[in-house]
Scaffold this motif. Structure first.
Motif, PDB file in Angstrom:
ATOM      1  N   LYS A  90       0.828  -1.214   0.000  1.00 22.10           N
ATOM      2  CA  LYS A  90       0.000   0.000   0.000  1.00 22.10           C
ATOM      3  C   LYS A  90       0.863   1.264   0.000  1.00 22.10           C
ATOM      4  N   ILE A  91       1.942   1.183  -0.755  1.00 19.59           N
ATOM      5  CA  ILE A  91       2.782   2.351  -1.024  1.00 19.59           C
ATOM      6  C   ILE A  91       3.091   2.326  -2.517  1.00 19.59           C
ATOM      7  N   ASP A  92       2.780   3.409  -3.200  1.00 20.16           N
ATOM      8  CA  ASP A  92       2.997   3.462  -4.647  1.00 20.16           C
ATOM      9  C   ASP A  92       4.488   3.488  -4.986  1.00 20.16           C
ATOM     10  N   LYS A  93       4.796   3.005  -6.179  1.00 20.88           N
ATOM     11  CA  LYS A  93       6.179   3.041  -6.664  1.00 20.88           C
ATOM     12  C   LYS A  93       6.648   4.492  -6.763  1.00 20.88           C
ATOM     13  N   GLN A  94       7.883   4.713  -6.356  1.00 24.53           N
ATOM     14  CA  GLN A  94       8.427   6.067  -6.316  1.00 24.53           C
ATOM     15  C   GLN A  94       9.839   6.095  -6.884  1.00 24.53           C
TER      16      GLN A  94
END
Lengths: 277, 104
Positions: A90-94
């Motif tokens: 639940k963390i977008d690719k960055q």
């Protein structure tokens, strides 16, 4: 005094990935934990930090069992992450901004005292992405990632972890940029095993008391066998927390600890240290 | 598998072809090919790797934990890797228990 902040926090993937699975009667505890992480973010911001060094325990993102340096620092201009499935964590690719020139200066100085590897192509796993999710949610602070092998033998001895922390501090003190450090790891936990969710609260609290009081002798007295038996394989990550304490040099203030969120699979912890003069 | 999208796609298309590139025992091959999380755990796969393979297989978190428990029941204790309980660890736990230690 270029080192302007040193603290610790947990990084377990459940903190973001399984937030929705917290039992209703524990949601207030979860939210108090998140609130404390927000205050840690504000403390870093108000310290004037221009760069954040994240001393983490990676989980096979950049290295594998056949070749894993005891210590490595990311000196690239950018880092990527998370390596995990974005939906799962639940963390977008960055793409995360690095600090290549500063990181290279720090590495050069630390190499006088520490066998430190470096990498220009760093991939961040949950061990860094979960802290950044709370501490720099807009990804607007350059990051220098750093890894201590906490996954498997040969594990670096704790006295050398202390030396690593002190060497990091010395290197930071020779820079002109304001630098913040966070050490991120679990205390007792058995992540991703059938015992996931087990937490040895008594052991955690004893460790934290030693850490907050800068009791170097007792902190360095743990054997890996003792840690494995009492704190699980996840307990090997105390190395990251000890490094942050050694870098700070001053007493710590425990701002949050709770063993009441087993779905996060770790005793959730937030603390900061005074920076010694 | 966990770090390479292309390998994941290839594995999804043709498991046997991907696995043929690796030197695996029959037991290892079967465990991976059939997605037997319990056997992979018993064989010594680190949970930090295994949980992502489970997620790739769309296995939910609690089902993943149960699959490892079932694996130990079916195949016996973990044989290799960091979780293989060394005699030294068992000895430490016993001594600490006799001392009245808090054992995890």
């Amino acid at each position: 005094m270029p080192l302007v902040y040193s603290g610790i926090l947990s990084h377990a993937p459940g903190i973001t990935g399984r937030s929705h699975m917290v039992e209703p009667d524990k949601e207030a505890t979860r939210d108090a934990f998140y609130g404390c992480l927000k205050r840690q973010r504000e403390a870093i911001r108000s310290s004037g930090a221009e760069v954040l060094v994240v001393v983490a325990a990676e989980h096979f993102a950049n290295f594998f069992m056949d070749n894993m340096p005891a210590y490595c620092m990311g000196i690239g201009a950018k880092h990527t992450g998370p390596i995990e499935d974005a939906q799962w964590l639940k963390i977008d690719k960055q793409i995360i901004q690095g600090a290549p020139e500063l990181a290279t200066r720090i590495v050069d100085l630390m190499l006088k005292n520490v066998d430190l590897a470096y990498s220009e192509e760093w991939q961040c796993d949950h061990g860094i992405m979960v802290p950044l999710n709370f501490l720099t949610p807009n990804y607007d602070l350059p990051i220098i990632p750093c890894n201590i092998n906490c996954q498997g033998p040969p594990l670096t001895p704790l006295n050398r972890v202390w030396n690593f922390g002190e060497a990091l501090r010395e290197a930071c003190d020779e820079q002109t940029e304001n630098i913040a450090i966070v050490g991120t790891g679990g205390i007792s936990h058995w992540p991703a095993t059938p015992d996931s969710g087990k937490i040895n609260e008594a052991w955690d609290k004893q460790f934290l008391e030693r850490l907050m009081s800068q009791n170097k002798e007792q902190l360095l007295s743990y054997s890996d066998d003792e840690v494995y038996a009492e704190a699980g394989q996840g307990g090997f990550e105390i190395r990251t927390l000890i490094a942050a304490a050694a870098a700070a040099g001053g007493r710590g203030t425990l701002q949050f600890y709770s063993a009441e969120l087993p779905i996060f699979a770790v005793g959730c912890t937030v603390a900061s240290f005074e920076i010694s003069s | 598998m966990n770090r390479d999208d292309r390998t994941q796609k290839e594995f999804g298309r043709n498991k046997r072809q991907v696995l043929a590139a690796y030197d695996l025992t029959q037991e290892e091959y079967t465990a991976i090919e059939s997605g037997d999380i319990g056997l992979l755990y018993v064989l010594g796969v680190n949970g930090q790797i295994l949980m992502h393979y489970a997620a790739y297989l769309k296995i939910e978190w609690f089902d993943y934990l149960q699959a490892m428990r079932d694996g130990v029941s079916k195949y016996g204790p973990v044989r290799h890797g960091i979780y293989a309980m060394k005699e030294q660890n068992r000895k430490y736990a016993r001594v600490n228990q006799l001392r009245g230690g808090g054992g995890a």
